[in-house]
Design an enzyme around this catalytic site. Structure first.
Site, short mmCIF file in Angstrom:
data_model
loop_
_atom_site.label_atom_id
_atom_site.label_comp_id
_atom_site.label_asym_id
_atom_site.label_seq_id
_atom_site.Cartn_x
_atom_site.Cartn_y
_atom_site.Cartn_z
N GLY A 77 0.69 -1.32 -0.06
CA GLY A 77 -0.16 -0.06 0.10
C GLY A 77 0.65 1.05 0.13
O GLY A 77 1.87 1.43 0.74
N ARG A 141 1.31 -5.62 -4.91
CA ARG A 141 1.39 -6.68 -3.98
C ARG A 141 1.91 -8.02 -4.25
O ARG A 141 1.60 -9.10 -3.52
CB ARG A 141 0.11 -6.56 -3.32
N ASP A 172 5.24 -8.01 5.70
CA ASP A 172 5.44 -8.77 4.78
C ASP A 172 6.47 -8.86 3.62
O ASP A 172 7.40 -9.69 3.24
CB ASP A 172 4.01 -9.18 4.20
N LYS A 198 7.91 0.76 5.59
CA LYS A 198 6.88 1.65 5.23
C LYS A 198 5.49 1.00 5.60
O LYS A 198 5.47 -0.28 5.54
CB LYS A 198 6.96 1.40 3.64
N THR A 199 4.57 1.77 5.88
CA THR A 199 3.09 1.41 6.03
C THR A 199 2.60 2.39 7.05
O THR A 199 2.82 2.77 8.09
CB THR A 199 2.82 -0.12 6.56
N ASP A 201 -0.23 1.99 8.46
CA ASP A 201 -0.70 1.04 9.61
C ASP A 201 0.04 1.23 10.74
O ASP A 201 -0.47 1.13 12.02
CB ASP A 201 -0.82 -0.09 9.08
P1 FBP Z 1 0.33 -2.01 3.61
O1 FBP Z 1 0.42 -2.80 4.93
O2 FBP Z 1 0.88 -2.55 2.23
O3 FBP Z 1 1.37 -0.71 3.75
O4 FBP Z 1 -0.96 -1.49 3.43
C1 FBP Z 1 -1.73 -0.99 4.26
C2 FBP Z 1 -3.13 -0.76 3.86
O5 FBP Z 1 -3.29 0.67 3.68
C3 FBP Z 1 -4.16 -1.19 4.88
O6 FBP Z 1 -4.28 0.02 5.64
C4 FBP Z 1 -5.35 -1.24 3.85
O7 FBP Z 1 -6.15 -2.40 4.79
C5 FBP Z 1 -4.67 -1.81 2.62
O8 FBP Z 1 -3.37 -1.48 2.86
C6 FBP Z 1 -5.73 -1.78 1.59
O9 FBP Z 1 -4.88 -2.24 0.30
P2 FBP Z 1 -5.48 -2.02 -1.17
O10 FBP Z 1 -4.50 -0.82 -1.32
O11 FBP Z 1 -4.72 -3.20 -1.85
O12 FBP Z 1 -6.86 -1.70 -1.32
#
Ligand code: FBP
Length: 546
Positions: A77, A141, A172, A198-199, A201
């Protein structure tokens, strides 16, 4: 490309660097490390990259470096600041030798496997300095985990003469970066792999990684909008706003936004799990707060809900685990007509889970059966928990009204904040932190390191005093069951219920629930006094006792 005045001014911002990175550096090695748990198992799986020492960069003497070619991947993400990691990396390898080159793999790890790349030259990099988004090369991803993917990657790495690969990703992706580092080290390919945390979250952190980048900016964007909603809600006094916030697993975003905005209610998934709360317990808790405010004539309020909540309600967790098996690849579910899917699922589940599934509103039941992401996770961003909870609260309040226990009105509005914050222009904190992370990655490469994550610490102090270095990724690992097998993975950092941020929230929440104690933080400021522009998150400040 037409640019706003702010974009033009922001492009000229020079991110700050820790003092030690401003000139030539030398490596200071710490003691050997070990993984957070399951030491023997991790050591056996990573014989070449296990036990390496912590690394810190200190000022050193200038030496000549040969030019190097480096590859970079954005994984998962989006998170504000990704472009600054890349510009820091670019400036770092150019400072080592002006003939160094940077190649970006397109649309995530898949770009490495598919040999889809572009060279990132200075004119491209300059276009993206201090901007949000991952669009410089895109993200994806694809999970890098199989030997044939590593070998396909090696082909293009060799063709481009790449010495090191920098993988910018979450837990991951960094786990996979470490597996790749080990594979290339075992095969003596001469290719280094470095990770960057990075994230949005905020769940990739530990003693040595203070925060994952993007968390700061995303929380500030969400808090601005939550503040605006609170002001609207306090002006019209007629709605309860149910606001779901991203955070696939951990509740750090919801908690940080609560600390910034002081809503009436914030649910913390980790607490729900620890207290073994049922969905009805959560609903009753919210309904009671609504009723208490109504009794004072306040038929309005705000509820923050972490996106991952549903998976932390113990009974729902069991249901999702059984659904995951039921819907695993090759299951007959995909062949069933849409209109018959619900009944089919109910007929296949255990009695206990079938009863829970049958009790869910149609929409949520369907959302729970949607495709999993490539890591096997339920896509919680697609589940409308905010609607589920407000519908159930409405039913409960109607029942209480009949019993004379609720005297007010209840009208709900729903919001989901996630995507609007992931590509925001990075705050000064993220702009500086990311640039320093990228620059540090270049120094790890120059010093021949592999299997390390770039680390910048002491970030609640002025940037001059930040500590840059590297942390062996194996140090963050433990063994966890994934898809029915025990796998080495970076331990996810959930909200600690005995940690300072949660305690600060818990000490105030009863007061916020009944009073209207809203804070309206306003938008991120990029230019102005330091106390306005350069503040870290409350989570980080509290964790560091500030
Ligand atoms: P990462 O863990 O890859 O940084 O992504 C987190 C996130 O932003 C979550 O908060 C959310 O549930 C998810 O990505 C949404 O994913 P997508 O962009 O595939 O819809």
């Amino acid at each position: 490309m037409t640019k706003s005045a702010l974009q033009i001014a922001r492009a000229a911002y020079q991110p700050k660097l820790p003092k030690a990175l401003k000139g030539a550096v030398k490596v200071q090695e710490g003691a050997p490390t070990q993984s957070v748990a399951d030491q023997e198992a991790i050591k056996a799986l990573f014989p070449n990259t296990y036990g390496m020492p912590m690394i810190q960069f200190v000022e050193g003497e200038a030496t000549a470096f040969p030019a190097i070619n480096v590859g970079v991947i954005l994984s998962g993400g989006q998170a504000p600041g990704g472009h600054n990691v890349i510009s820091g990396l670019f400036d770092g390898i150019k400072a080592l030798n002006k003939d160094s080159r940077l190649f970006g793999f397109i649309l995530g790890p898949g770009g490495l496997v598919d040999h889809n790349y572009k060279e990132l030259t200075s004119d491209i990099i300059d276009e993206y300095r201090n901007t949000g988004g991952f669009d410089i090369i895109g993200s994806g991803r694809t999970k890098l985990e199989k030997e044939d993917q590593f070998e396909k990657g090696l082909e293009i790495i060799k063709e481009l003469g790449i010495k090191a690969l920098v993988i910018i990703g979450g837990d991951d992706s960094n786990t996979n970066a470490c597996v790749l580092a080990e594979y290339y080290a075992a095969k003596k390919c001469g290719v280094q792999v470095i990770g960057c945390p990075k994230t949005i979250d905020g769940d990739l952190k530990n003693e040595m990684i203070e925060t994952s980048f993007g968390f700061d900016t995303a929380c500030k964007v969400y808090s601005e909008v939550i503040g605006n909603i609170q002001r609207d809600c306090n002006s019209s006094r007629k709605y309860w706003h149910f606001i779901k916030l991203m955070g696939r697993s951990a509740s750090h975003i919801a908690l940080e936004c609560a600390l910034q905005t002081q809503p009436n209610i914030c649910i913390v998934s980790e607490e729900v799990e620890a207290k073994n709360m049922s969905l009805d317990d959560v609903v009753t808790y919210i309904a009671q707060a609504v009723a208490n405010r109504a009794a004072q004539g306040n038929n309005f309020g705000t509820v923050l809900i972490p996106e991952g909540l549903i998976e932390f309600i113990p009974a729902m967790k069991k249901l999702i685990a059984e659904l995951n098996d039921l819907l695993a690849e090759g299951s007959e579910f995909a062949m069933i007509k849409k209109s018959a899917q619900r009944e089919w699922v109910i007929s296949k589940l255990s009695q206990e889970n079938a009863a829970i599934y049958a009790s869910l509103p149609e929409g949520v039941a369907r959302q729970l059966t949607l495709d999993r992401d490539p890591h096997g996770n339920v896509q919680v961003s697609l589940i409308e928990t905010e609607k589920l909870l407000s519908d159930m609260v409405a039913v409960k309040l109607a029942q209480w009204k009949e019993e004379g226990k609720f005297v007010g009105k209840f009208a709900a509005q729903h919001h989901f904040f996630g995507y609007e914050g992931r590509c925001a222009a990075p705050s000064n904190y993220d702009a500086d932190y990311c640039y320093a992370l990228g620059y540090t990655a270049s120094m790890l490469i120059a010093n021949g390191k592999t299997g390390y994550m770039s680390s910048v610490r002491n970030t609640t102090a002025p940037a001059e005093e930040w500590i840059a270095g590297g942390v062996p990724i194996t140090m963050m690992m433990n063994m966890e069951r994934r898809h029915g097998e025990m796998k080495p993975v970076i331990q996810k950092a959930l909200v600690k219920l005995d940690g300072a941020p949660f305690k600060a929230f818990a000490a105030k929440r009863d007061e916020w629930a009944i009073e209207t104690a809203y804070v309206y933080p306003g938008p991120i400021q990029y230019f102005g006094p330091t106390e306005v522009c350069d503040q870290p998150t409350k989570t980080l400040a509290l964790e560091q006792g500030k």
